[in-house]
Scaffold this active site. Structure first.
Site, short mmCIF file in Angstrom:
data_model
loop_
_atom_site.label_atom_id
_atom_site.label_comp_id
_atom_site.label_asym_id
_atom_site.label_seq_id
_atom_site.Cartn_x
_atom_site.Cartn_y
_atom_site.Cartn_z
N ARG A 259 1.16 -1.60 -0.13
CA ARG A 259 -0.15 0.19 0.01
C ARG A 259 0.57 1.45 0.32
O ARG A 259 1.63 1.00 0.98
CB ARG A 259 -1.27 0.22 0.79
CG ARG A 259 -2.69 -1.33 1.68
CD ARG A 259 -3.39 -1.14 2.09
NE ARG A 259 -3.86 -2.11 2.04
CZ ARG A 259 -4.67 -2.60 3.50
NH1 ARG A 259 -4.62 -1.80 4.53
NH2 ARG A 259 -5.78 -3.74 3.24
N ARG A 274 2.59 0.83 10.60
CA ARG A 274 1.75 0.70 8.89
C ARG A 274 3.50 0.71 8.21
O ARG A 274 4.06 2.01 7.73
CB ARG A 274 1.29 2.61 8.95
CG ARG A 274 0.55 2.53 7.95
CD ARG A 274 0.04 4.10 7.66
NE ARG A 274 -1.47 4.08 9.10
CZ ARG A 274 -2.85 4.15 9.24
NH1 ARG A 274 -3.07 3.43 8.02
NH2 ARG A 274 -3.51 3.97 10.47
N GLU A 346 -6.72 -0.96 16.15
CA GLU A 346 -6.95 -1.91 14.71
C GLU A 346 -6.26 -2.50 14.26
O GLU A 346 -4.98 -2.84 13.83
CB GLU A 346 -7.82 -1.28 13.36
CG GLU A 346 -7.76 -2.30 12.48
CD GLU A 346 -7.91 -1.44 10.96
OE1 GLU A 346 -7.85 -2.02 10.28
OE2 GLU A 346 -7.93 -0.25 11.32
N SER A 349 -9.91 -6.00 9.86
CA SER A 349 -11.21 -5.27 9.17
C SER A 349 -12.19 -6.62 8.75
O SER A 349 -11.79 -7.57 8.09
CB SER A 349 -11.55 -4.44 8.69
OG SER A 349 -10.51 -2.86 9.50
N ARG A 388 0.78 -6.22 12.42
CA ARG A 388 0.33 -5.81 13.51
C ARG A 388 0.55 -6.88 14.35
O ARG A 388 0.22 -7.01 16.18
CB ARG A 388 -0.82 -5.38 13.37
CG ARG A 388 -0.33 -4.18 12.15
CD ARG A 388 -2.27 -3.38 12.32
NE ARG A 388 -2.08 -2.09 11.04
CZ ARG A 388 -2.85 -0.90 10.76
NH1 ARG A 388 -3.59 -0.91 11.89
NH2 ARG A 388 -2.56 -0.06 10.65
#
Length: 424
Positions: A259, A274, A346, A349, A388
């Site tokens: 990303r 990230r 987070e 999801s 993560r």
């Protein structure tokens, strides 16, 4: 992709769904374009019919030995006019499709209305927060001594890349293998190994294009590096007609993901949370519409099961309308506890998209006993983000001497290593 026929039938419901997303009504604009497209289609059909009738009349006139000059001129004029109308009809149809492709999915009825993350609703908490006899550190402060080398990653590739070495690299690998094994052997997902380079159609079908092109990396030959294997797994059913789908199709994969983080400037710049390149174990389900809500709950529970097996405290949030992703109909976020940050962050999801992606991909199934086909429903979720999860293990299992205890569930994957010791 939205169904224009549904918008025609109930424009008020469509606009009401957009309003819950915080968007202005669009049905009038869309239906005006749709009306132009349909009118031009009718005109094309009319011109074709006139041309055919005139051509028949020419044949009849010749048979009677009448002069067909006027009829031939009429056919010539119709032939000249037809491409112009067809081109206009195609342009208007493409305008409608392009407009529909930029409109987010409508939220499910049970999704709470809210402008941003403050409107999310916590549904549950699991686990007991560890009480430390020392001040717990953030993972970024522990990382260099454990072999998580931010400096080398940056030197090789730039910001948001990391070089892992030794025990911490093995722990990262163990996490991915553990997740994949559990989803396959206990949760009934089929293991897949999909490409990480895909074409435009795969990205478009999974609603990553055109709206989010800047968030992904594109190669010089026009392919895309996947932002998640949701793209490859979901697009594997594109342009297919599946069987009855009496049992949902469940797929999982462990892949590299990429990303650009174009919209994340200044966020999580420290550490491993990230990254531009990361690994994730993805969960994807393709099912009948009547099964999708139950599958959403099941998928989320599968992701929760990984956190519970690792004894990582977490909470589940139902995202509000203002915090959901573009293609989501409903999303559950799982946030893991990070004691070094004294916060939940987070880690997964899980979303159901309804038939939003299926319409873009033209993915259908044929119900038993029916001649026609219907659009499938698609769901996707992180089961989990590997990096993560590594961060969560580091912070929750840290020891006062800077080492990290290996969670018991990972012992079979670590070759006898039960503690990751500092290397410097």
């Amino acid at each position: 992709m939205h169904d224009i026929r549904s918008i025609r039938e109930n424009p008020q419901a469509f606009d009401a769904g957009l309003a819950r997303r915080g968007l202005a009504p669009l049905s009038s604009e869309l239906l005006a374009i749709d009306e132009r497209a349909r009118a031009l289609t009718t005109e094309v059909q009319s011109v074709l019919a006139q041309r055919n009738e005139a051509s028949k009349a020419i044949g009849a006139a010749k048979a009677r030995r009448d002069d067909p000059t006027d009829l031939m001129a009429e056919v010539a004029a119709l032939k000249e006019r037809l491409p112009q109308i067809e081109a206009e009809q195609k342009a208007v149809a493409e305008e409608l499709t392009a407009r529909l492709a930029t409109i987010p999915n409508l939220p499910a009825a049970d999704v709470p209305r809210g402008a941003d993350e403050t409107g999310n609703v916590e549904q549950k908490r699991w686990g007991t927060l560890r009480e430390f006899a020392f001040a717990p550190k953030e993972h970024a402060d522990m990382a260099p001594a454990l072999g998580m080398d931010f400096e080398t990653g940056t030197r090789l590739s730039g910001a948001r890349f990391t070089f892992l070495r030794g025990g911490i690299a093995r722990l990262h690998r163990a996490l991915a293998q553990f997740m994949l094994d559990r989803h396959v052997t206990q949760n009934g997902y089929v293991e897949c190994n999909p490409p990480v380079l895909v074409g435009d159609s795969a990205m478009y079908g999974t609603d990553k294009l055109p709206k989010f092109a800047e968030d992904s990396f594109r190669t010089t030959d026009g392919r895309w590096l996947i932002p998640t294997s949701e793209v490859s797994l979901t697009a594997s059913v594109a342009d297919r007609i599946l069987g009855d789908l009496a049992e949902p199709m469940r797929m999982t994969a462990h892949t590299l993901c990429f990303r650009s983080e174009a919209g994340a400037a200044g966020r999580d710049t420290r550490g491993f949370i990230r990254q531009h390149q990361f690994e994730k174990v993805e969960l994807v389900t393709v099912c009948r519409p009547e099964d999708s809500d139950a599958e959403h709950e099941r998928m989320t529970s599968c992701a929760e099961g990984i956190l519970e097996a690792l004894a990582l405290p977490y909470r589940r949030l139902l995202l509000c309308t203002g915090d959901m992703g573009f293609g989501a109909r409903r999303t559950f976020d799982l946030e893991v506890w990070l004691p070094g940050q004294n916060a939940y962050r987070e880690i997964s999801s899980c979303s159901t998209t309804g038939d939003f992606q299926a319409r873009r991909m033209n993915a259908r199934y044929r119900p038993a006993g029916e001649k026609g086909t219907r659009f499938v429903h698609t769901l996707n979720g992180s089961g989990l983000a590997v990096g993560r999860t590594l961060v969560a293990v580091m912070e929750n299992y840290q020891q006062e001497d800077g080492s990290v205890a290996v969670p018991e569930a990972l012992h079979p994957y670590m070759g006898g290593l039960t503690v990751v010791e500092p290397t410097k």
